[in-house]
Write an enzyme that holds these catalytic residues in place. Structure first.
Site, PDB file in Angstrom:
ATOM      1  N   HIS A 107       0.835  -1.209   0.000  1.00 29.25           N
ATOM      2  CA  HIS A 107       0.000   0.000   0.000  1.00 29.25           C
ATOM      3  C   HIS A 107       0.869   1.258   0.000  1.00 29.25           C
ATOM      4  CE1 HIS A 107      -3.649   2.367   1.258  1.00 29.25           C
ATOM      5  NE2 HIS A 107      -2.686   3.169   1.684  1.00 29.25           N
ATOM      6  N   GLU A 108       1.847   1.285   0.902  1.00 23.16           N
ATOM      7  CA  GLU A 108       2.694   2.482   1.007  1.00 23.16           C
ATOM      8  C   GLU A 108       3.548   2.672  -0.255  1.00 23.16           C
ATOM      9  OE1 GLU A 108       2.189   4.639   3.280  1.00 23.16           O
ATOM     10  OE2 GLU A 108       0.829   3.347   4.401  1.00 23.16           O
ATOM     11  N   GLU A 165      -6.317   6.450  -1.920  1.00 22.63           N
ATOM     12  CA  GLU A 165      -6.391   5.292  -1.029  1.00 22.63           C
ATOM     13  C   GLU A 165      -6.898   4.061  -1.767  1.00 22.63           C
ATOM     14  OE1 GLU A 165      -5.372   4.745   2.282  1.00 22.63           O
ATOM     15  OE2 GLU A 165      -4.294   6.423   1.438  1.00 22.63           O
ATOM     16  N   HIS A 215       1.557   4.154  -3.131  1.00 26.51           N
ATOM     17  CA  HIS A 215       1.442   5.619  -3.106  1.00 26.51           C
ATOM     18  C   HIS A 215       2.640   6.266  -3.805  1.00 26.51           C
ATOM     19  CE1 HIS A 215      -2.139   6.347  -0.794  1.00 26.51           C
ATOM     20  NE2 HIS A 215      -1.712   5.722   0.290  1.00 26.51           N
TER      21      HIS A 215
HETATM   22 ZN   LIG Z   1      -2.810   5.137   1.878  1.00 24.23          ZN
END
Ligand SMILES: [Zn+2]
Length: 298
Positions: free
Chosen positions: A153-154, A212, A157
């Site tokens: 997830h990170e 997100e 981004h």
């Molecule tokens: Zn996030």
């Protein structure tokens, strides 16, 4: 006829080449399995306000400053720690699958560190500079699959240049912030929003719901290709919600506002995520064992 036709055709070709940057053309050639790869956001405004070299340079300086501050506080967990070894092993498996989402990632100088802090938090700065806080691993009792879900997830981004989008906006408006910056300040005992020039700016500005959504799906896609079970994404966000309901502060949620349908969205895409995982494991989806987390032991 020919004399008229040729220049027009040449002009059209030039226009087409200008409209499709090199990166987009490359990504269009990627076979679309898993989560669909979309071209990265572009635009002259972002390239002028936040040129890639500048973002990368700032990110490198801020990450190094943060790690130096952590080391001075005795809060940089040493490489010999089993949790650091786990993080770096997982990163090594994930990183080869990142170029699909951003060709530049092949040139990134990846770093993965662990900071001693109760905060339930993790981030990846532009250029592949990852940090986890011990709080997120210990309080959520993360399994390797769940660490991969957070890391994916990170990293997503950073790959999708969400931080760079924010950098553009903050450069354009002069607005730094945020709740995350305040939390980081409190932990370090210095005002990272002030003279030290916001260690926070690139790391902790609040992501949008759209960002997100993309980070959840892209992150699990990368983790699945690396052989980590994407169903860990559901377990991860359930653990976060459970800890949150018990009143514990979860710093990561203040900068990653997923909304109540986050888990639903992940489950809706399991039909494209699980085949990636099964393929990485050399098996088929129907032969995968059920995902087992350690949620009950909390
Ligand atoms: Zn996030």
């Amino acid at each position: 006829m020919n004399k008229i036709f040729k220049p027009v055709a040449l002009l059209a070709l030039c226009a087409a080449m200008q409209a499709a940057p090199a990166q987009e053309r490359r990504q269009d050639q990627v076979v679309q399995d898993g989560i669909a790869v979309k071209p990265l956001k572009g635009g002259w405004a972002r390239d002028i306000l936040a040129p890639e070299d500048q973002v990368n340079e700032q990110s490198a300086q801020q990450y190094m400053a943060l790690m130096n501050q952590a080391q001075q506080k005795g809060a940089l967990v040493p490489a010999s720690d089993p949790r650091v070894k786990r993080l770096r092993t997982i990163a090594q498996r994930i990183i080869p699958h990142t170029a699909r989402w951003n060709q530049e990632a092949q040139q990134w100088k990846w770093q993965v560190n662990l900071l001693q802090s109760d905060q339930v938090n993790a981030f990846c700065m532009p250029g592949g500079r990852v940090a986890f806080f011990t709080g997120i691993i210990d309080k959520l009792k993360l399994t390797d699959d769940e660490i991969a879900a957070v890391m994916g997830h990170e990293i997503a981004h950073a790959l999708r240049e969400h931080g760079r989008d924010r950098q553009t906006k903050s450069t354009a408006t002069g607005i730094a912030s945020s709740i995350g910056g305040a939390a980081l300040s409190a932990w370090l005992g210095v005002d990272v929003r002030g003279a030290a020039n916001a260690l926070g700016q690139l790391t902790v500005l609040k992501f949008s719901r759209d960002e997100e959504r993309e980070a959840d799906l892209v992150g699990l896609d990368i983790a699945a290709r690396a052989g980590y079970d994407p169903r860990a994404g559901v377990a991860l966000w359930n653990k976060m919600a459970s800890l949150n309901e018990r009143g514990a502060p979860i710093e990561l949620l203040s900068t990653h506002p997923g909304g109540s349908n986050r888990i639903e969205q992940i489950q809706d895409h399991m039909n494209v995520l699980l085949p990636l995982y099964a393929r990485a494991k050399g098996t088929s989806v129907d032969r995968l064992p059920a995902y087992r987390t350690n949620l009950a032991s909390q």
